[in-house]
Design a protein around this motif. Structure first.
Motif, PDB file in Angstrom:
ATOM      1  N   ASP A   1      99.047  66.935  29.898  1.00 39.81           N
ATOM      2  CA  ASP A   1      99.245  66.643  28.599  1.00 39.81           C
ATOM      3  C   ASP A   1      99.216  65.155  28.402  1.00 39.81           C
ATOM      4  OD1 ASP A   1      99.572  68.612  26.454  1.00 39.81           O
ATOM      5  OD2 ASP A   1     101.531  67.926  25.704  1.00 39.81           O
ATOM      6  N   ALA A   2      99.754  64.396  29.480  1.00 38.60           N
ATOM      7  CA  ALA A   2      99.617  63.089  28.887  1.00 38.60           C
ATOM      8  C   ALA A   2      98.053  62.383  29.110  1.00 38.60           C
ATOM      9  CB  ALA A   2     100.150  62.196  30.383  1.00 38.60           C
ATOM     10  N   ILE A   3      97.062  63.281  29.797  1.00 45.33           N
ATOM     11  CA  ILE A   3      95.869  62.770  29.912  1.00 45.33           C
ATOM     12  C   ILE A   3      95.431  63.148  28.875  1.00 45.33           C
ATOM     13  CG2 ILE A   3      93.590  63.012  31.246  1.00 45.33           C
ATOM     14  CD1 ILE A   3      95.133  63.391  33.708  1.00 45.33           C
ATOM     15  N   GLY A   4      95.361  64.369  28.271  1.00 42.73           N
ATOM     16  CA  GLY A   4      94.961  64.817  26.868  1.00 42.73           C
ATOM     17  C   GLY A   4      95.069  64.027  25.858  1.00 42.73           C
ATOM     18  N   MET A   5      96.563  63.554  25.629  1.00 42.17           N
ATOM     19  CA  MET A   5      96.903  62.780  24.823  1.00 42.17           C
ATOM     20  C   MET A   5      96.288  61.119  24.720  1.00 42.17           C
ATOM     21  SD  MET A   5      98.981  64.502  22.713  1.00 42.17           S
ATOM     22  CE  MET A   5      99.430  63.195  21.568  1.00 42.17           C
ATOM     23  N   LEU A   6      95.998  60.753  25.704  1.00 41.87           N
ATOM     24  CA  LEU A   6      95.192  59.594  26.067  1.00 41.87           C
ATOM     25  C   LEU A   6      93.830  59.689  25.646  1.00 41.87           C
ATOM     26  CD1 LEU A   6      95.055  56.601  27.204  1.00 41.87           C
ATOM     27  CD2 LEU A   6      94.474  57.623  29.490  1.00 41.87           C
ATOM     28  N   ILE A   7      93.052  60.679  25.880  1.00 45.85           N
ATOM     29  CA  ILE A   7      91.738  60.996  25.671  1.00 45.85           C
ATOM     30  C   ILE A   7      91.669  60.964  23.909  1.00 45.85           C
ATOM     31  CG2 ILE A   7      89.823  62.562  25.766  1.00 45.85           C
ATOM     32  CD1 ILE A   7      90.428  63.091  28.364  1.00 45.85           C
ATOM     33  N   ALA A   8      92.587  61.835  23.569  1.00 53.05           N
ATOM     34  CA  ALA A   8      92.668  61.964  22.053  1.00 53.05           C
ATOM     35  C   ALA A   8      92.815  60.509  21.257  1.00 53.05           C
ATOM     36  CB  ALA A   8      93.965  62.848  21.512  1.00 53.05           C
ATOM     37  N   ARG A   9      93.674  59.708  21.750  1.00 48.36           N
ATOM     38  CA  ARG A   9      93.821  58.387  21.543  1.00 48.36           C
ATOM     39  C   ARG A   9      92.471  57.432  21.436  1.00 48.36           C
ATOM     40  NH1 ARG A   9      98.382  54.706  20.628  1.00 48.36           N
ATOM     41  NH2 ARG A   9      97.525  53.190  19.633  1.00 48.36           N
ATOM     42  N   ILE A  10      92.002  57.614  22.440  1.00 48.83           N
ATOM     43  CA  ILE A  10      90.639  56.861  22.999  1.00 48.83           C
ATOM     44  C   ILE A  10      89.578  57.523  21.985  1.00 48.83           C
ATOM     45  CG2 ILE A  10      88.659  56.691  24.456  1.00 48.83           C
ATOM     46  CD1 ILE A  10      90.852  57.096  26.759  1.00 48.83           C
ATOM     47  N   ALA A  11      89.464  58.600  21.673  1.00 50.94           N
ATOM     48  CA  ALA A  11      88.679  59.398  20.658  1.00 50.94           C
ATOM     49  C   ALA A  11      88.870  58.602  19.343  1.00 50.94           C
ATOM     50  CB  ALA A  11      88.548  60.725  20.764  1.00 50.94           C
ATOM     51  N   SER A  12      90.080  58.623  18.945  1.00 59.18           N
ATOM     52  CA  SER A  12      90.331  57.860  17.587  1.00 59.18           C
ATOM     53  C   SER A  12      89.944  56.463  17.399  1.00 59.18           C
ATOM     54  CB  SER A  12      91.780  57.906  17.199  1.00 59.18           C
ATOM     55  OG  SER A  12      92.160  59.251  17.153  1.00 59.18           O
TER      56      SER A  12
END
Length: 306
Positions: A77-88
């Motif tokens: 989950d921590a990596i998924g949230m980081l990638i989501a933030r990068i995408a934004s």
């Protein structure tokens, strides 16, 4: 008092536990009943999409430990949230976003990104395992996200329109179909091609000009035996926007460590080469360190993202 996430997990787990040998199958049925309104958790407050995703994720993790092969691992989950933030940060001015995940698994990474984007999104997910593909459908229906599913080998021809963003936790290892691999530039002269190299090539092919690919890759990606083919391909067809080393605390040993590779498909018009973001992600439990890290990322995106 239980949180929404806990209540969602409890409902799904109890519904799926009626037959432990078919836990994931029963989980899909429980999701469908909830989406249809015929059953569901007794929530005092309506659940957010992220609460639904996290509750479902907990149930899927339990089911996968019982029934699914070890090579099917959910993106932390921590990596998924980081990638989501990068995408934004990479897509600040889009009114809507088309997303692709060519190795979607249960859809957890893709749904994390879609739930986090601040603009409407629709996605394409490719997954060769039919059971996992059905799990994506069930999760997308619950979270009211639009995802088109392709159940196939993602390295075969994809009838997918170009997208703005691709995310992928790359499957690592050799790709056994040498005949099909000959269609890729990164097929080596001798031996099998690396599947993770071919997934990068396939994904970049399906991006719009100036579209972004965000990949979870082995930290030793550029030191492997086939790094020459990789370097040649990336130089010819992509713009490297960033490499982020993930904290070692997320992995059992150094050999399993991962990084995030950010690539962009070149535009048809050549412009100045943007700065490459090279950074090490701090311990994600260190709140102040993460705030500082994200501040630096925002500064970089303000200067280097259109």
């Amino acid at each position: 008092m239980k949180t929404n996430t806990e209540q969602i997990f409890t409902y799904l787990d109890e519904a799926a536990s009626t037959d432990e040998s078919l836990y994931l199958e029963q989980l899909i049925v429980a999701c469908k009943k909830w989406a249809e309104g015929t059953a569901g958790p007794d929530l005092k407050v309506n659940a957010t999409k992220e609460e639904i995703r996290r509750g479902l994720q907990l149930a899927i993790l339990k089911g996968m430990r019982q029934n699914v092969q070890s090579h099917h691992q959910m993106t932390p989950d921590a990596i998924g949230m980081l990638i989501a933030r990068i995408a934004s940060l990479l897509l600040p001015h889009k009114e809507s976003v088309q997303v692709l995940d060519p190795a979607a698994g249960t859809g957890n990474l893709l749904l994390t990104v879609m739930n986090t984007l601040e603009v409407p999104s629709a996605a394409v997910a490719v997954e060769i395992d039919e059971l996992l593909a059905r799990m994506i459908v069930a999760g997308a229906d619950l979270m009211e996200q639009t995802i088109r599913i392709y159940v196939q080998d993602a390295l075969r021809p994809l009838l997918v329109d170009p997208v703005d963003l691709a995310v992928c936790d790359l499957p690592v290892g050799y790709y056994p179909d040498d005949e099909n691999a000959l269609n890729f530039e990164m097929m080596p002269a001798d031996g099998h091609a690396y599947a993770h190299h071919l997934f990068i090539e396939q994904t970049m092919h399906h991006l719009k000009p100036e579209g972004y690919g965000i990949f979870i890759v082995p930290s030793a990606l550029f030191e492997s035996a086939q790094s020459g083919e990789l370097h040649t391909y990336l130089k010819k067809h992509t713009v490297i926007r960033g490499i982020l080393q993930l904290p070692q605390t997320l992995f059992k040993n150094v050999a399993q460590s991962k990084s995030i590779l950010m690539l962009q498909k070149p535009s048809e018009q050549n412009g100045p080469t943007p700065d490459v973001l090279l950074a090490t992600v701090p311990d994600m439990t260190d709140k102040q360190a993460m705030i500082s890290f994200f501040n630096k990322m925002e500064d970089w995106s303000n200067e280097n993202v259109k």
